[in-house]
Design a protein around this motif. Structure first.
Motif, mmCIF file in Angstrom:
data_model
loop_
_atom_site.group_PDB
_atom_site.id
_atom_site.type_symbol
_atom_site.label_atom_id
_atom_site.label_comp_id
_atom_site.label_asym_id
_atom_site.label_seq_id
_atom_site.Cartn_x
_atom_site.Cartn_y
_atom_site.Cartn_z
ATOM 1 N N SER A 9 11.920 -148.256 -29.237
ATOM 2 C CA SER A 9 10.677 -148.776 -28.822
ATOM 3 C C SER A 9 9.948 -149.588 -29.946
ATOM 4 O O SER A 9 8.864 -149.991 -29.783
ATOM 5 C CB SER A 9 9.782 -147.642 -28.357
ATOM 6 N N VAL A 28 5.234 -139.233 -17.150
ATOM 7 C CA VAL A 28 5.026 -140.189 -15.934
ATOM 8 C C VAL A 28 5.883 -141.358 -16.100
ATOM 9 O O VAL A 28 6.058 -142.052 -17.226
ATOM 10 C CB VAL A 28 3.601 -140.488 -15.488
ATOM 11 N N VAL A 44 22.993 -138.479 -37.572
ATOM 12 C CA VAL A 44 23.508 -139.580 -38.802
ATOM 13 C C VAL A 44 22.688 -139.462 -40.003
ATOM 14 O O VAL A 44 21.523 -139.228 -39.866
ATOM 15 C CB VAL A 44 23.391 -140.995 -38.031
ATOM 16 N N ALA A 74 12.485 -139.013 -26.303
ATOM 17 C CA ALA A 74 11.052 -138.489 -25.807
ATOM 18 C C ALA A 74 10.987 -138.751 -24.260
ATOM 19 O O ALA A 74 10.254 -138.371 -23.668
ATOM 20 C CB ALA A 74 10.140 -139.512 -26.318
ATOM 21 N N GLU A 80 24.107 -138.487 -31.027
ATOM 22 C CA GLU A 80 22.450 -137.866 -30.748
ATOM 23 C C GLU A 80 22.454 -136.560 -31.787
ATOM 24 O O GLU A 80 23.383 -135.680 -31.535
ATOM 25 C CB GLU A 80 22.423 -137.588 -29.477
ATOM 26 N N GLY A 108 7.013 -146.707 -24.375
ATOM 27 C CA GLY A 108 6.885 -146.411 -22.804
ATOM 28 C C GLY A 108 8.418 -146.299 -22.466
ATOM 29 O O GLY A 108 9.262 -146.825 -22.978
ATOM 30 N N VAL A 109 8.649 -145.525 -21.455
ATOM 31 C CA VAL A 109 10.065 -145.418 -20.762
ATOM 32 C C VAL A 109 10.115 -146.470 -20.075
ATOM 33 O O VAL A 109 9.646 -146.626 -19.065
ATOM 34 C CB VAL A 109 10.247 -143.896 -20.150
ATOM 35 N N ASN A 169 16.375 -145.946 -24.383
ATOM 36 C CA ASN A 169 16.746 -147.097 -25.032
ATOM 37 C C ASN A 169 17.932 -147.531 -25.600
ATOM 38 O O ASN A 169 18.725 -148.264 -25.363
ATOM 39 C CB ASN A 169 15.645 -147.799 -26.104
HETATM 40 C C1 LIG Z 1 4.532 -136.952 -25.769
HETATM 41 C C2 LIG Z 1 4.846 -138.009 -25.397
HETATM 42 C C3 LIG Z 1 4.428 -138.369 -24.243
HETATM 43 C C4 LIG Z 1 4.753 -139.600 -23.709
HETATM 44 N N1 LIG Z 1 4.379 -139.813 -22.673
HETATM 45 C C5 LIG Z 1 4.723 -141.182 -21.804
HETATM 46 C C6 LIG Z 1 4.673 -141.390 -20.354
HETATM 47 O O1 LIG Z 1 4.295 -140.407 -19.874
HETATM 48 N N2 LIG Z 1 5.299 -142.365 -20.074
HETATM 49 C C7 LIG Z 1 5.801 -143.257 -20.752
HETATM 50 O O2 LIG Z 1 6.490 -144.242 -20.300
HETATM 51 N N3 LIG Z 1 6.227 -143.014 -22.034
HETATM 52 C C8 LIG Z 1 5.650 -142.146 -22.598
HETATM 53 N N4 LIG Z 1 5.977 -141.859 -23.814
HETATM 54 C C9 LIG Z 1 6.577 -142.881 -24.534
HETATM 55 C C10 LIG Z 1 7.868 -142.957 -24.476
HETATM 56 O O3 LIG Z 1 8.547 -141.372 -24.023
HETATM 57 C C11 LIG Z 1 8.753 -143.505 -25.508
HETATM 58 O O4 LIG Z 1 8.173 -144.552 -26.063
HETATM 59 C C12 LIG Z 1 10.177 -143.622 -25.375
HETATM 60 O O5 LIG Z 1 10.810 -142.471 -24.579
HETATM 61 C C13 LIG Z 1 11.153 -143.963 -26.533
HETATM 62 O O6 LIG Z 1 12.118 -144.124 -26.441
HETATM 63 P P1 LIG Z 1 13.364 -144.709 -27.271
HETATM 64 O O7 LIG Z 1 14.802 -144.620 -26.524
HETATM 65 O O8 LIG Z 1 12.768 -145.962 -27.741
HETATM 66 O O9 LIG Z 1 13.327 -143.778 -28.477
HETATM 67 P P2 LIG Z 1 13.441 -142.223 -28.556
HETATM 68 O O10 LIG Z 1 13.132 -141.429 -27.506
HETATM 69 O O11 LIG Z 1 12.531 -142.025 -29.858
HETATM 70 O O12 LIG Z 1 14.838 -141.872 -29.079
HETATM 71 C C14 LIG Z 1 15.459 -141.898 -30.498
HETATM 72 C C15 LIG Z 1 16.378 -140.847 -30.240
HETATM 73 O O13 LIG Z 1 17.280 -141.084 -31.498
HETATM 74 C C16 LIG Z 1 17.392 -139.947 -31.821
HETATM 75 N N5 LIG Z 1 17.628 -139.683 -33.357
HETATM 76 C C17 LIG Z 1 16.677 -140.346 -34.042
HETATM 77 N N6 LIG Z 1 17.287 -140.030 -35.465
HETATM 78 C C18 LIG Z 1 18.511 -139.865 -35.414
HETATM 79 C C19 LIG Z 1 19.716 -139.541 -36.183
HETATM 80 N N7 LIG Z 1 19.457 -139.638 -37.651
HETATM 81 N N8 LIG Z 1 20.825 -139.375 -35.760
HETATM 82 C C20 LIG Z 1 21.137 -139.132 -34.380
HETATM 83 N N9 LIG Z 1 20.215 -139.348 -33.530
HETATM 84 C C21 LIG Z 1 18.801 -139.702 -34.010
HETATM 85 C C22 LIG Z 1 16.588 -138.930 -31.453
HETATM 86 O O14 LIG Z 1 16.744 -137.645 -31.300
HETATM 87 C C23 LIG Z 1 16.098 -139.630 -30.012
HETATM 88 O O15 LIG Z 1 17.163 -139.064 -29.183
HETATM 89 C C24 LIG Z 1 5.373 -140.477 -24.542
HETATM 90 C C25 LIG Z 1 6.051 -140.132 -25.782
HETATM 91 C C26 LIG Z 1 5.471 -139.021 -26.326
HETATM 92 C C27 LIG Z 1 6.155 -138.585 -27.532
#
Ligand SMILES: Cc1cc2nc3c(=O)[nH]c(=O)nc-3n(C[C@H](O)[C@H](O)[C@H](O)COP(=O)(O)OP(=O)(O)OC[C@H]3O[C@@H](n4cnc5c(N)ncnc54)[C@H](O)[C@@H]3O)c2cc1C
Lengths: 404, 539
Positions: free
Chosen positions: B501, B59, B266, B41, B33, B508-509, B14
């Motif tokens: 998210s 997936v 951060v 995730a 990052e 979800g992705v 996101n």
């Molecule tokens: C085990 C697991 C299985 C899943 N399976 C699925 C699936 O099969 N299909 C699907 O659609 N969704 C799935 N999900 C859900 C989906 O992966 C997540 O909802 C989505 O990837 C979240 O994306 P995001 O960008 O919102 O946040 P995140 O992916 O949580 O990204 C946050 C980022 O911020 C970084 N960060 C955090 N704090 C700091 C900081 N202080 N300084 C710098 N960087 C920081 C983190 O390292 C991370 O890279 C799964 C999640 C998990 C954990």
């Protein structure tokens, strides 16, 4: 470790479509290989030549495999009452030995399907339809003393249609059918068992439908075949039948209306009155599924949609065309259309949005996009509302039937 | 010191989506990052086994095609491939398979109940109807119901009109759907336990609720409203692993001139005069920016990265109350051969899809009981896949990546922190369940990555290890996600935004939170989101 268990029915993923009991004969006769999926079974669009197959229906006799129809057997002392609750017409008026064309609705009065209800005996019924309705029928049957059984695969069905169809049956040794009137059923012996023959069909022509246990299907086919060949009996596919049914003005679920239980968009569902099935509704029945909604809609003033037969000027079939009023305002859509070889007219079935088709019936036009060698001809043709059936053949109902 | 237009905390998908849109709108965007890789995730890495894992998510179907097109992700290497089927193995040695082919699927259910085989049609129609209602909301900012701004009123009217188009029956069905448990919802259609167990999983995955908890029917939608190339409800694999999504995003971002710094955690958001002015890294380095956008979850952002004194107490209270309880774990397993499942007939394609071993709602609910008591489920449910059957890029020929999502798994073990011994015992529970159905399974394992909420929180920063940055129950959606009054990606601190998210429309992705957030930021900067083409129509 969990020990695996084997089941005979597990291998269906290798061949998701099943073959009807007549498949070996059809496959042997088939020249087009135009198989399609009809309710999970292999069916043919055309066996050898769609055009010639159509003329077999109208000039000699045609056999069409209707085994993929969904067939429910309803039995028991409460069967009549249950079906009276399920369907729109009065089943008490359906005498044993007769068939009723009917339809059924959900609680919102929206049509689930149309079909034919056979009554071979006082406590014995067969309901035939395009769609599957087991959960709905089982739920309706709760509290009624009857059993519901899906006999779709156990029973083979064959439509024998055309002016020579009676002659074919006679030649095949099915005797006594000269007294069988339209919508009557008779059981006749075949190979130690029975064939149920009804004078029904989907072509508007003289015709019969034959039902027998799946095991007896091939011998029934052979019996008709050897007797019918000299009379011009031909196997046909759905495309030829479709032309005949449009001439006869019959509607098809999924084509001319959307069954409410399959409609993704709630506004696509239709009350019986909105697809020309108002005549099936028996308001004298105090209880049947959907009654309250259907009557409420009637009280609120006329249907919001109107299904009509159209005659379109010129000769280009208007399949899928948009209907306009005064060439401007969108009024509806054409769901089925052909050039009718019997009538030499360009006919269509269309759904209009009221007041078009009800209050406003003049000045209707269809916009046809005819693709001819990579160029569209955009046609705006006048359409007149005409009564259905478009084609009425005396031979359909004459008893005893002749050959003309 | 250089001042960036926007600095993004976190390179999850996101964050990267937001970064791409902002950079393409002409801003100078820096992504920071904390990990050595981007993706959060949505990442894939080889952890030393020679096999690439999709370490967290595995997936792909929710990811919005509009975003793939806008950001030219196919050109940057993203390919999503559809897969076939799925299966639940039953304790009596049988199984229930799912097939893409309509008739094969119907006949499979009919093995258990002819009635259910037909009822499935109505079920699918009803769920699809609910998806069709929700889908157009994904790519819109949720209206604030108490705001009097013309835009919010317009959006509320739009929502009301969509409701208004409902028939009385649809209205009733929808209200029930949003509040029911998935178990009750499925009981309205089906009689076959194993079928209900299979379908119930979508209602509880990633959620700290059992199938009998109210509100879980709605969660189902989040797993149905995706699509693969217009085929709604279908799921697919990102070729190369889920990291392919974020690698493509990163590549697209860089191609438009954006900068990513990895290993840059951060520590704090800097404010001056109540306004966000930049961030400070754990190295002490300060980075100045006109606007700060956090991709971290709402708790991490506002309880860790911001001084409490900068936030109003009611807001802090709501953030603390936001439910993001960890409920899941994951095993990523490298195998030296395709595991055997003797229950299945030879050649059955259902191993290409999701595989499960929980054959009744009751077993699922009992698994949840363990979680409530602070333990991982003794009899967990698995969502297990072997994508390398369709994707040759992730493992050497003959070897396989098995992705094993596991539920339930608590954020703490009976109130105390996880230990390595707990983690190993948890893994053993899972492996022994698989081995019950797959002889010789243990001998195939050549490497394994075990992730409990502890590992998920440590790596991705997901508070309590909640996979969706906050549970997807209806009380935490739309204008209530994450906090009423702050559902439009803004925060009480001017210049600080959230885009992960934790925000509408949730986990979800999917990319939708990132895209929506970018639109709001651009609006505040009076810039037009030039390269953001409208969301696809739902016809
Ligand atoms: C085990 C697991 C299985 C899943 N399976 C699925 C699936 O099969 N299909 C699907 O659609 N969704 C799935 N999900 C859900 C989906 O992966 C997540 O909802 C989505 O990837 C979240 O994306 P995001 O960008 O919102 O946040 P995140 O992916 O949580 O990204 C946050 C980022 O911020 C970084 N960060 C955090 N704090 C700091 C900081 N202080 N300084 C710098 N960087 C920081 C983190 O390292 C991370 O890279 C799964 C999640 C998990 C954990």
């Amino acid at each position: 470790m969990i020990a695996p268990r084997r089941h005979p029915a597990q291998d269906h993923f290798r061949q998701p479509l099943t073959e009807t009991p007549f498949h070996p004969r059809l496959a042997a006769l088939c020249e087009t290989e135009s198989w399609y999926n009809w309710a999970g079974q292999k069916a043919l669009h055309s066996v050898y030549d769609e055009e010639l197959e159509y003329f077999a229906i109208r000039s000699t006799a045609a056999v069409f495999d209707i085994s993929p129809m969904i067939k429910y057997r309803i039995r028991g002392p409460g069967a009549e009452a249950m079906l009276n609750r399920l369907t729109l017409r009065d089943v008490r008026k359906l005498a044993p030995g007769r068939v009723q064309y009917t339809a059924w609705c959900d609680d919102a009065g929206e049509v689930l399907d149309d079909g034919t209800l056979f009554r071979p005996g006082p406590q014995e019924f067969r309901l035939c339809s395009q769609g599957r309705h087991l959960p709905w029928i089982l739920d309706t049957a709760e509290g009624f003393d009857c059993t519901v059984e899906d006999e779709s695969t156990a029973i083979a069905g064959l439509a024998l249609q055309g002016p020579a169809s009676f002659a074919v049956l006679q030649a095949a040794g099915f005797s006594g059918l000269e007294t069988l009137k339209t919508f009557n059923i008779r059981d006749l012996p075949h190979e130690g068992g029975q064939v149920t023959i009804s004078r029904t069909g989907f072509t508007g022509d003289l015709g019969y439908e034959l039902f027998c246990p799946a095991e007896a299907a091939l011998s029934l086919w052979d019996r008709l075949w050897s007797a019918g060949a000299p009379l011009g009996l031909k196997p046909i596919g759905y495309n030829a039948l479709d032309r005949a049914r449009i001439e006869a003005g019959f509607i098809v679920p999924g084509t001319d209306f959307i069954a409410t239980d399959l409609a993704l968009r709630a506004d696509r569902a239709r009350l019986p009155d909105e697809i020309g099935l108002d005549w099936l509704v028996d308001p004298a029945k105090t209880q049947f599924n959907g009654r309250r909604a259907i009557m409420a809609a009637r009280a609120k003033g006329g249907p919001r949609h109107v299904l009509v037969g159209l005659e379109v000027e010129d000769n280009t079939p208007a399949v899928g065309a948009i209907l306009y009023h005064h060439k401007k305002r969108e009024a509806g859509v054409v769901s089925s259309a052909i050039w009718s070889p019997m009538l030499k007219r360009n006919i269509a079935i269309a759904s209009l949005d009221a007041p078009y088709g009800s209050r406003i019936t003049e000045d209707l036009w269809v916009e046809i996009y005819a693709l001819r060698e990579l160029r569209y001809h955009k046609l705006m043709k006048r359409a007149r509302i005409v009564p259905r059936p478009f084609l009425k053949l005396r031979r359909r109902t004459v008893t005893p039937p002749g050959l003309v | 010191m250089k001042r960036h237009d926007v600095v993004l905390i976190g390179g999850g998908h996101n964050g990267l989506v937001a970064a791409c849109y902002l950079q393409r709108a002409g801003l100078d965007v820096l992504v920071l990052e904390k990990n050595a890789w981007v993706g959060g995730a949505a990442t894939s890495r080889d952890t030393g086994t020679g096999v690439t894992f999709s370490n967290c998510s595995y997936v792909c179907s929710l990811f919005r095609p509009e975003i793939m097109r806008d950001l030219e992700l196919p050109r940057h290497g993203l390919q999503v491939i559809a897969y076939e089927g799925g299966v639940v193995f039953t304790e009596d040695g049988d199984y229930l398979a799912a097939y893409r082919d309509h008739d094969a699927h119907r006949r499979e259910i009919a093995r258990f109940s002819p009635r259910d085989a037909e009822a499935y049609e109505t079920y699918a129609r009803d769920v699809t109807r609910q998806c069709r209602f929700i889908q157009p909301l994904l790519m819109r900012t949720a209206p604030d119901p108490v705001s009097l701004k013309p835009r919010d009123i317009g959006e509320l009217l739009w929502l009301a009109r969509r409701f208004g188009n409902f028939t009385a029956e649809e209205m009733a069905a929808t209200a029930r759907f949003w509040t029911m448990s998935i178990a009750d919802f499925l009981d309205e259609y089906f009689e076959t336990e194993v079928l209900k167990a299979y379908l119930a999983i979508s209602g509880i995955i990633g959620t700290a609720l059992g199938p009998m908890s109210p509100g879980t029917a709605y969660v189902l939608l989040h797993h149905y409203m995706g699509e693969v190339d217009g085929s709604v409800g279908a799921w697919g694999y990102a070729r190369g692993g889920m990291g392919a999504v974020t690698q493509a995003l990163a590549s697209s971002f860089r191609a438009s001139g954006g900068t990513i710094r990895t290993d840059a955690a951060v520590e704090k958001v800097l404010t001056r005069g109540g306004r966000a002015t930049g961030v400070v890294l754990d190295s002490g380095e300060e980075v100045a920016a006109r606007r700060v956008v956090s991709n971290a979850d709402v708790k991490r952002t506002f309880l860790k990265l911001v001084e409490p004194a900068d936030l109003p107490e009611p807001f802090l209270h709501r953030v603390r109350q936001f439910k993001m309880r960890g409920s899941s774990g994951k095993l990523n397993i490298a195998l030296d051969g395709m595991p055997e499942f003797p229950a299945l007939p030879e050649g059955c394609r259902c191993t290409m899809g999701d595989m499960h071993f929980s054959d009744s709602i009751e077993r699922l609910e009992r698994g949840y009981d363990d979680w409530k008591a602070g333990r991982w489920s003794a009899d967990p449910f698995l969502d297990m896949m072997i994508p390398t059957q369709l994707d040759p890029t992730m493992a050497p020929p003959g070897q396989h990546f098995m992705s094993c999502f596991v539920q339930y798994c608590p954020p703490k073990v009976e109130g105390r922190d996880w230990t390595d011994a707990d983690r190993d015992a948890f893994a053993e529970t899972v492996v022994s369940q698989i081995a019950d159905y797959s002889p010789g399974f243990r001998d195939r394992i050549i490497g394994m990555e075990v992730r409990t909420p502890r590992e998920l929180e440590a790596e991705v920063g997901l508070t309590e290890g909640n996979i969706f940055q906050g549970e997807l129950t209806f009380d935490q959606l739309l204008f209530n996600r994450p906090v009423p009054g702050y559902a439009q990606y803004r925060s009480p601190i001017p210049g600080l935004y959230i885009c992960g998210s934790s925000t509408h429309p949730g986990g979800g992705v999917m990319g939708a939170p990132g895209r929506n957030a970018a639109r709001e930021i651009l609006r505040d900067m009076r810039l037009s989101p030039k390269e953001m083409r409208p969301a696809h129509d739902v016809l």
